[in-house]
Design a protein around this motif. Sequence first.
Motif, PDB file in Angstrom:
ATOM      1  N   GLU A   1       0.796  -1.319  -0.081  1.00 25.53           N
ATOM      2  CA  GLU A   1       0.147   0.166   0.088  1.00 25.53           C
ATOM      3  C   GLU A   1       0.839   1.358   0.048  1.00 25.53           C
ATOM      4  N   ALA A   2       1.844   1.318   0.778  1.00 27.67           N
ATOM      5  CA  ALA A   2       2.882   2.293   0.495  1.00 27.67           C
ATOM      6  C   ALA A   2       3.430   2.465  -0.759  1.00 27.67           C
ATOM      7  N   ALA A   3       3.846   1.686  -1.362  1.00 26.31           N
ATOM      8  CA  ALA A   3       4.473   1.565  -2.720  1.00 26.31           C
ATOM      9  C   ALA A   3       3.331   2.118  -3.800  1.00 26.31           C
TER      10      ALA A   3
ATOM     11  N   ALA B   1       0.796   4.137  -2.809  1.00 30.46           N
ATOM     12  CA  ALA B   1       0.652   5.434  -2.601  1.00 30.46           C
ATOM     13  C   ALA B   1       1.864   6.368  -3.129  1.00 30.46           C
ATOM     14  N   GLU B   2       2.779   5.956  -2.963  1.00 26.53           N
ATOM     15  CA  GLU B   2       4.116   6.692  -3.344  1.00 26.53           C
ATOM     16  C   GLU B   2       4.121   6.626  -4.976  1.00 26.53           C
ATOM     17  N   GLY B   3       3.618   5.608  -5.731  1.00 23.15           N
ATOM     18  CA  GLY B   3       3.656   5.650  -6.966  1.00 23.15           C
ATOM     19  C   GLY B   3       2.401   6.239  -7.613  1.00 23.15           C
ATOM     20  N   GLU B   4       1.271   6.702  -6.941  1.00 23.58           N
ATOM     21  CA  GLU B   4       0.387   7.693  -7.661  1.00 23.58           C
ATOM     22  C   GLU B   4       0.883   9.058  -8.489  1.00 23.58           C
TER      23      GLU B   4
ATOM     24  N   ALA C   1       1.078  12.625  -9.644  1.00 26.28           N
ATOM     25  CA  ALA C   1       0.750  13.995  -8.920  1.00 26.28           C
ATOM     26  C   ALA C   1      -0.630  14.351  -9.248  1.00 26.28           C
TER      27      ALA C   1
END
Length: 136
Positions: free
Chosen positions: A118-120, A122-125, A127
């Motif tokens: 889930e962190a990955a 979120a970080e890959g969303e 801008a």
Amino acid sequence: MITFRLDRRSGVTPYLQLVQQVRQAVRLGWLQEGDQLPTAREVVAALGINQNTVHKAYRELERDGVVLSRPGVGTFVLASLSVRRAAQDPAIRNQLDSWVTAARDAGLDDDDMRAVFEAALAEGEPAAPRQAGQQS
């Protein structure tokens, strides 16, 4: 037919877990258009939850166009959610399976892996799009 499971430690309400499981099953092709969901009575008996919880989940799925409830007959998958070809790509699945194996070998449990994944995500969303008049 789908078999529901509840994770009572997840912090996610039972009704939302049911909704998420149906959506995932449809996305992955485990449930097809026309497939019948278990009756509320069957879900209550299997999971020990309130019948209103099941009805709430099914109403949300119906409102979203995923299922159609026919009184006295049952609740049926109405249409499949957009299944992307990449989600069915064996190479991508194999990469994910390899990652899960490596994570387990590193000592991560399911909750740890979900958190990392889930962190990955979120970080890959991408801008957020700029609003009119907003400067970069």
